[in-house]
Design an enzyme around this catalytic site. Structure first.
Site, PDB file in Angstrom:
ATOM      1  N   LYS A  13       1.041  -1.517   0.321  1.00  0.00           N
ATOM      2  CA  LYS A  13      -0.191   0.112   0.267  1.00  0.00           C
ATOM      3  C   LYS A  13       0.496   1.302   0.037  1.00  0.00           C
ATOM      4  O   LYS A  13       1.035   2.002  -0.795  1.00  0.00           O
ATOM      5  CB  LYS A  13      -1.155  -0.146   0.805  1.00  0.00           C
ATOM      6  CG  LYS A  13      -1.614  -1.742   1.170  1.00  0.00           C
ATOM      7  CD  LYS A  13      -2.417  -1.468   2.893  1.00  0.00           C
ATOM      8  CE  LYS A  13      -2.034  -1.515   4.022  1.00  0.00           C
ATOM      9  NZ  LYS A  13      -1.625  -2.538   4.662  1.00  0.00           N
ATOM     10  N   ARG A  88      -9.874   0.183   9.011  1.00  0.00           N
ATOM     11  CA  ARG A  88      -9.156  -1.019   9.083  1.00  0.00           C
ATOM     12  C   ARG A  88     -10.262  -1.648  10.087  1.00  0.00           C
ATOM     13  O   ARG A  88      -9.645  -3.008  10.363  1.00  0.00           O
ATOM     14  CB  ARG A  88      -8.240  -0.589  10.030  1.00  0.00           C
ATOM     15  CG  ARG A  88      -6.642  -1.439   9.324  1.00  0.00           C
ATOM     16  CD  ARG A  88      -5.405  -1.284  10.279  1.00  0.00           C
ATOM     17  NE  ARG A  88      -4.417  -1.578  10.590  1.00  0.00           N
ATOM     18  CZ  ARG A  88      -3.129  -0.979   9.143  1.00  0.00           C
ATOM     19  NH1 ARG A  88      -3.516  -0.332   8.946  1.00  0.00           N
ATOM     20  NH2 ARG A  88      -2.191  -1.653   9.388  1.00  0.00           N
ATOM     21  N   ARG A 127      11.510  -4.778   5.010  1.00  0.00           N
ATOM     22  CA  ARG A 127      11.198  -3.127   4.172  1.00  0.00           C
ATOM     23  C   ARG A 127      11.929  -2.351   5.550  1.00  0.00           C
ATOM     24  O   ARG A 127      12.463  -2.711   6.367  1.00  0.00           O
ATOM     25  CB  ARG A 127       9.419  -2.965   5.040  1.00  0.00           C
ATOM     26  CG  ARG A 127       9.263  -1.677   5.354  1.00  0.00           C
ATOM     27  CD  ARG A 127       7.950  -1.194   5.065  1.00  0.00           C
ATOM     28  NE  ARG A 127       7.242  -2.271   6.359  1.00  0.00           N
ATOM     29  CZ  ARG A 127       6.078  -2.277   6.296  1.00  0.00           C
ATOM     30  NH1 ARG A 127       5.225  -1.806   5.334  1.00  0.00           N
ATOM     31  NH2 ARG A 127       5.601  -2.901   7.204  1.00  0.00           N
ATOM     32  N   ARG A 160      11.533  -0.449  11.349  1.00  0.00           N
ATOM     33  CA  ARG A 160      10.461   0.188  12.371  1.00  0.00           C
ATOM     34  C   ARG A 160      10.310  -0.606  13.689  1.00  0.00           C
ATOM     35  O   ARG A 160      10.168  -2.134  12.858  1.00  0.00           O
ATOM     36  CB  ARG A 160       8.563  -0.181  11.461  1.00  0.00           C
ATOM     37  CG  ARG A 160       8.959   1.052  10.516  1.00  0.00           C
ATOM     38  CD  ARG A 160       7.293   0.562   9.367  1.00  0.00           C
ATOM     39  NE  ARG A 160       5.770   0.453  10.174  1.00  0.00           N
ATOM     40  CZ  ARG A 160       5.137  -0.134   9.527  1.00  0.00           C
ATOM     41  NH1 ARG A 160       4.792   0.675   8.038  1.00  0.00           N
ATOM     42  NH2 ARG A 160       4.045  -1.061  10.319  1.00  0.00           N
ATOM     43  N   ARG A 171       0.718  -8.538  13.583  1.00  0.00           N
ATOM     44  CA  ARG A 171      -1.010  -8.124  12.282  1.00  0.00           C
ATOM     45  C   ARG A 171      -1.941  -8.853  11.430  1.00  0.00           C
ATOM     46  O   ARG A 171      -2.402  -7.747  11.506  1.00  0.00           O
ATOM     47  CB  ARG A 171       0.711  -6.943  12.675  1.00  0.00           C
ATOM     48  CG  ARG A 171       0.636  -5.764  13.087  1.00  0.00           C
ATOM     49  CD  ARG A 171       2.353  -5.437  12.549  1.00  0.00           C
ATOM     50  NE  ARG A 171       2.437  -4.468  11.670  1.00  0.00           N
ATOM     51  CZ  ARG A 171       3.352  -4.107  10.403  1.00  0.00           C
ATOM     52  NH1 ARG A 171       4.647  -4.890  10.685  1.00  0.00           N
ATOM     53  NH2 ARG A 171       3.105  -3.598   9.517  1.00  0.00           N
TER      54      ARG A 171
HETATM   55  P1  ADP Z   1       2.050  -1.742   3.545  1.00  0.00           P
HETATM   56  O1  ADP Z   1       2.250  -0.550   3.135  1.00  0.00           O
HETATM   57  O2  ADP Z   1       1.014  -2.400   2.269  1.00  0.00           O
HETATM   58  O3  ADP Z   1       2.881  -2.353   4.313  1.00  0.00           O
HETATM   59  P2  ADP Z   1       4.960  -1.903   1.921  1.00  0.00           P
HETATM   60  O4  ADP Z   1       4.222  -0.811   0.889  1.00  0.00           O
HETATM   61  O5  ADP Z   1       5.735  -1.083   2.855  1.00  0.00           O
HETATM   62  O6  ADP Z   1       3.869  -2.010   2.277  1.00  0.00           O
HETATM   63  O7  ADP Z   1       5.591  -2.406   1.339  1.00  0.00           O
HETATM   64  C1  ADP Z   1       6.237  -3.997   2.371  1.00  0.00           C
HETATM   65  C2  ADP Z   1       7.753  -3.968   2.240  1.00  0.00           C
HETATM   66  O8  ADP Z   1       7.710  -5.228   0.671  1.00  0.00           O
HETATM   67  C3  ADP Z   1       8.664  -2.827   1.466  1.00  0.00           C
HETATM   68  O9  ADP Z   1       9.795  -3.208   1.781  1.00  0.00           O
HETATM   69  C4  ADP Z   1       8.464  -3.068  -0.507  1.00  0.00           C
HETATM   70  O10 ADP Z   1       9.440  -1.663  -1.055  1.00  0.00           O
HETATM   71  C5  ADP Z   1       7.855  -3.892  -0.468  1.00  0.00           C
HETATM   72  N1  ADP Z   1       6.811  -4.358  -1.688  1.00  0.00           N
HETATM   73  C6  ADP Z   1       5.643  -3.356  -2.197  1.00  0.00           C
HETATM   74  N2  ADP Z   1       4.904  -4.080  -3.713  1.00  0.00           N
HETATM   75  C7  ADP Z   1       6.396  -4.867  -3.472  1.00  0.00           C
HETATM   76  C8  ADP Z   1       6.279  -6.123  -4.707  1.00  0.00           C
HETATM   77  N3  ADP Z   1       5.464  -5.746  -5.510  1.00  0.00           N
HETATM   78  N4  ADP Z   1       7.310  -6.260  -4.347  1.00  0.00           N
HETATM   79  C9  ADP Z   1       8.214  -6.851  -4.005  1.00  0.00           C
HETATM   80  N5  ADP Z   1       8.392  -5.806  -2.894  1.00  0.00           N
HETATM   81  C10 ADP Z   1       7.391  -4.907  -3.024  1.00  0.00           C
HETATM   82  P1  AMP Z   2       1.258   0.806   8.906  1.00  0.00           P
HETATM   83  O1  AMP Z   2       1.379   1.674   8.903  1.00  0.00           O
HETATM   84  O2  AMP Z   2      -0.938   0.649   8.239  1.00  0.00           O
HETATM   85  O3  AMP Z   2       1.208  -1.037   8.985  1.00  0.00           O
HETATM   86  O4  AMP Z   2       0.663   0.843  10.636  1.00  0.00           O
HETATM   87  C1  AMP Z   2       1.072   0.433  11.716  1.00  0.00           C
HETATM   88  C2  AMP Z   2       0.335   0.152  13.149  1.00  0.00           C
HETATM   89  O5  AMP Z   2      -0.509   1.318  13.128  1.00  0.00           O
HETATM   90  C3  AMP Z   2      -0.714  -0.744  13.448  1.00  0.00           C
HETATM   91  O6  AMP Z   2      -0.105  -2.128  13.683  1.00  0.00           O
HETATM   92  C4  AMP Z   2      -1.701  -0.452  14.305  1.00  0.00           C
HETATM   93  O7  AMP Z   2      -1.047  -0.756  15.183  1.00  0.00           O
HETATM   94  C5  AMP Z   2      -1.762   1.322  14.066  1.00  0.00           C
HETATM   95  N1  AMP Z   2      -3.017   1.121  13.076  1.00  0.00           N
HETATM   96  C6  AMP Z   2      -2.290   2.458  11.668  1.00  0.00           C
HETATM   97  N2  AMP Z   2      -3.623   2.425  10.703  1.00  0.00           N
HETATM   98  C7  AMP Z   2      -4.664   1.938  12.142  1.00  0.00           C
HETATM   99  C8  AMP Z   2      -6.341   2.276  11.643  1.00  0.00           C
HETATM  100  N3  AMP Z   2      -6.770   2.867  10.760  1.00  0.00           N
HETATM  101  N4  AMP Z   2      -6.984   1.580  13.459  1.00  0.00           N
HETATM  102  C9  AMP Z   2      -5.840   0.822  13.874  1.00  0.00           C
HETATM  103  N5  AMP Z   2      -4.635   0.982  14.233  1.00  0.00           N
HETATM  104  C10 AMP Z   2      -4.356   1.636  13.224  1.00  0.00           C
END
Ligand code: ADP
Ligand code: AMP
Length: 220
Positions: A13, A88, A127, A160, A171
């Site tokens: 995302k 969420r 990541r 992170r 998660r």
């Molecule tokens: P989210 O926001 O859904 O938690 P991220 O965009 O942060 O996910 O992606 C998680 C990890 O996977 C990051 O390190 C990113 O660079 C990698 N990633 C994202 N999309 C892809 C993909 N299509 N193929 C391989 N790696 C990806």
């Molecule tokens: P994310 O960056 O989307 O992976 O979110 C990291 C963390 O933030 C999650 O594991 C939750 O603890 C909190 N969080 C983010 N968005 C929400 C949401 N919409 N509702 C509740 N907790 C959230």
């Protein structure tokens, strides 16, 4: 336009959001980024949400909803919003709908990213993020030009504190229990589109744009 990205942690995302926003002229609102910024600044809100985040639990609905609906008031010159990580839970989705309805708006499209849990763990543990601009990198799939340095603003990249194997497991379980049911909620509204997120980032982006253009042409 209100575009929502739905999907498990690590689905991509945050990777796709800036590209979609640039292409579609949307303001990106990522609940995780907003909450992490509060934590980093050490605000009372940041202190309040820290435990939930580091343990992989959802922050209580009332807190997240208040923060996100406040941000949703200002498109900052863009023609709409891209929501990443919010809503969420069913309660959050209902609050969002209610707030949008009061302004004569609605969620126009929900892109639901589909990717297997096994893939997620590798993506998340590799990541790295930029604490300054929130750009997302991956040690293997999307490395920065210079090791552990953001390409955009040269900040040192960080891992992170919730991107550890046990917290990722928590998660993911939370996602399946609390967030995945939103697919049905939005399917019933006729706004859900599923996207295969196991493809390369470029392929995922191209598919998303194709869906947006076919579902939504020039509306607001
Ligand atoms: P989210 O926001 O859904 O938690 P991220 O965009 O942060 O996910 O992606 C998680 C990890 O996977 C990051 O390190 C990113 O660079 C990698 N990633 C994202 N999309 C892809 C993909 N299509 N193929 C391989 N790696 C990806
Ligand atoms: P994310 O960056 O989307 O992976 O979110 C990291 C963390 O933030 C999650 O594991 C939750 O603890 C909190 N969080 C983010 N968005 C929400 C949401 N919409 N509702 C509740 N907790 C959230």
């Amino acid at each position: 336009m209100i575009l929502v990205l739905l999907g498990p942690p690590g689905a991509g995302k945050g990777t796709q959001a800036p590209r979609l926003c640039a292409d579609l002229d949307l303001r990106q609102l990522s609940s995780g980024d907003v909450l992490r910024a509060e934590k980093r600044k050490g605000t009372p809100l940041g202190d309040q949400v820290a435990w939930f985040m580091v343990s992989g639990n959802l922050v209580p609905d009332a807190i997240v909803t208040e923060v996100m609906l406040t941000q949703l008031k200002d498109p900052a010159g863009h023609r709409g919003f891209l929501l990443d990580g919010f809503p969420r839970t069913a309660t959050q989705a209902e609050s969002l709908d209610k707030s949008l309805r009061s302004k004569g708006k609605r969620v126009n499209l929900v892109l639901s990213l589909q990717v297997a849990d096994e893939v997620i763990v590798e993506r998340i543990t590799g990541r790295r993020i930029c604490p300054t601009c929130a750009r997302v990198y991956h040690l293997r799939y999307h490395p920065p030009a210079q090791l552990d340095i953001c390409d955009v603003d040269q900040s040192p990249l960080i891992l992170r504190d919730d991107d550890t194997v046990p917290v990722v497991a928590k998660r993911l379980a939370t996602y399946h229990e609390m967030t995945q049911p939103l697919e049905m909620y939005y399917r019933e509204q006729g706004v859900l589109a599923e996207v295969d997120a196991a493809q390369s980032p470029d392929e995922v982006f191209a598919r998303m744009i194709e869906i947006v253009r076919s579902r939504w042409e020039g509306g607001s």
